[in-house]
Structures are given as structure tokens and as C-alpha cells.
Design a protein around this motif. Sequence first.
Motif, short mmCIF file in Angstrom:
data_model
loop_
_atom_site.label_atom_id
_atom_site.label_comp_id
_atom_site.label_asym_id
_atom_site.label_seq_id
_atom_site.Cartn_x
_atom_site.Cartn_y
_atom_site.Cartn_z
N VAL A 5 1.30 12.09 4.25
CA VAL A 5 2.49 11.91 4.83
C VAL A 5 2.05 11.10 6.03
CG1 VAL A 5 4.54 12.90 6.26
CG2 VAL A 5 3.54 13.89 4.25
N GLU A 6 2.88 9.96 6.45
CA GLU A 6 2.70 8.99 7.42
C GLU A 6 3.71 9.30 8.43
OE1 GLU A 6 2.15 6.09 3.44
OE2 GLU A 6 3.40 7.89 4.36
N SER A 7 3.30 9.17 9.67
CA SER A 7 4.16 9.22 10.69
C SER A 7 3.78 8.11 11.91
CB SER A 7 4.17 10.55 11.45
OG SER A 7 2.65 10.87 11.86
N ALA A 35 -7.30 5.48 3.52
CA ALA A 35 -7.20 4.09 4.08
C ALA A 35 -5.74 3.90 4.26
CB ALA A 35 -7.53 3.06 2.72
N TRP A 36 -5.54 2.55 5.07
CA TRP A 36 -4.28 1.96 5.41
C TRP A 36 -3.91 0.73 4.85
CZ3 TRP A 36 -0.26 4.66 7.76
CH2 TRP A 36 -0.72 5.84 8.33
N TYR A 37 -2.98 0.82 3.83
CA TYR A 37 -2.58 -0.55 3.26
C TYR A 37 -1.37 -1.00 3.93
CZ TYR A 37 -5.76 -0.12 -0.53
OH TYR A 37 -6.86 0.03 -1.27
N ARG A 38 -0.63 -2.08 3.85
CA ARG A 38 0.70 -2.61 4.04
C ARG A 38 1.20 -3.69 3.29
NH1 ARG A 38 -1.39 -6.09 9.50
NH2 ARG A 38 -1.91 -8.02 8.25
N GLN A 39 2.53 -3.72 3.32
CA GLN A 39 3.21 -4.67 2.30
C GLN A 39 4.32 -5.31 3.18
OE1 GLN A 39 4.13 -2.98 -1.32
NE2 GLN A 39 4.46 -4.74 -2.41
N VAL A 92 5.48 -2.69 5.91
CA VAL A 92 5.58 -1.04 5.74
C VAL A 92 4.01 -0.81 5.49
CG1 VAL A 92 6.08 0.80 4.14
CG2 VAL A 92 7.85 -1.26 4.63
N TYR A 93 3.74 0.17 6.16
CA TYR A 93 2.19 0.73 6.22
C TYR A 93 2.00 1.95 5.27
CZ TYR A 93 0.86 -2.77 9.64
OH TYR A 93 0.49 -4.19 10.18
N TRP A 108 -0.82 8.56 -2.67
CA TRP A 108 -0.14 7.65 -1.65
C TRP A 108 1.01 8.10 -0.85
CZ3 TRP A 108 -1.44 2.28 -0.76
CH2 TRP A 108 -2.42 1.79 -1.75
N GLY A 109 1.22 7.72 0.32
CA GLY A 109 2.26 8.32 1.15
C GLY A 109 3.56 7.41 1.04
N GLN A 110 4.61 7.85 1.73
CA GLN A 110 5.94 6.95 1.42
C GLN A 110 5.83 5.70 2.44
OE1 GLN A 110 8.58 7.90 -0.89
NE2 GLN A 110 6.68 9.23 -1.60
#
Length: 118
Positions: A5-7, A35-39, A92-93, A108-110
Motif C-alpha cells: 500500500v502506498e501513501s 522499488a518505486w516505479y512511475r507512469q 502516478v507512483y 504491486w500497490g495501487q
Amino acid sequence: QVHVVESGGGSVQAGGSLSITCAASGDIQCISAMAWYRQAPGKERELVAGITDGGSTYYKDSVKGRFTISGNKDKNTVLLQMNSLKPADTAVYYCKAQDMTCLNVEYWGQGTQVTVSS
């Protein structure tokens, strides 16, 4: 199974700072890296930063010196501190937990939105 879960995130002006946190729960002993990804809209998802269970880190060239990834094993969290933000960082990260120990799968988180205005 691992739940991610991301916050955090939100909106900031260029040059500002934000932090986003990823919390993992479940079979956390199976996690070998996070890891952190972004789109960004219309673009492919890209790796931004990562950290292994041993503490090794990786950064995308464009965020080196501005972003810092850190892990807290006691809280099972990973923090991405983002400084000197640019409009190009708007995306969005997503947080990913890599299980290479138990099931060899990814969780993966949301996602959480980061918006940087000029």
C-alpha cells in the motif's frame, strides 16, 4: 502473499519536496527488494528507485541527487523522499515488492499521484 500500500504524494510546486511511503504486509520475509516505479500519462511505467534487502540502492539517472529511497525493516516500509521536484516528475507512483525467495513473484500497490506544477 504480500500486500503493498502506498501513501503520501499530492501536489507541489516545482522545486518543492514530497515523500511517499510504501507499506508491506503479509509474508514480508519473502521480500528481497522493493522499488518505486512511475507512469506519466501516455508513457510507459519506468523504474525510479529501488532498494534491496541488503540495503543496496538504485536510482534512475534523472532523479539522482534529488530522490532518496530508504527502508525501515521494523515498520516494513520504504520511503521515497523527493526533493527539487520538476514538472517532469509528475506521474502516478507505484510501489513494487519483489519476492525472489518464496514464490518468485511481484506485488504491486495501487499507486499514488504526484503532481508538480511549474
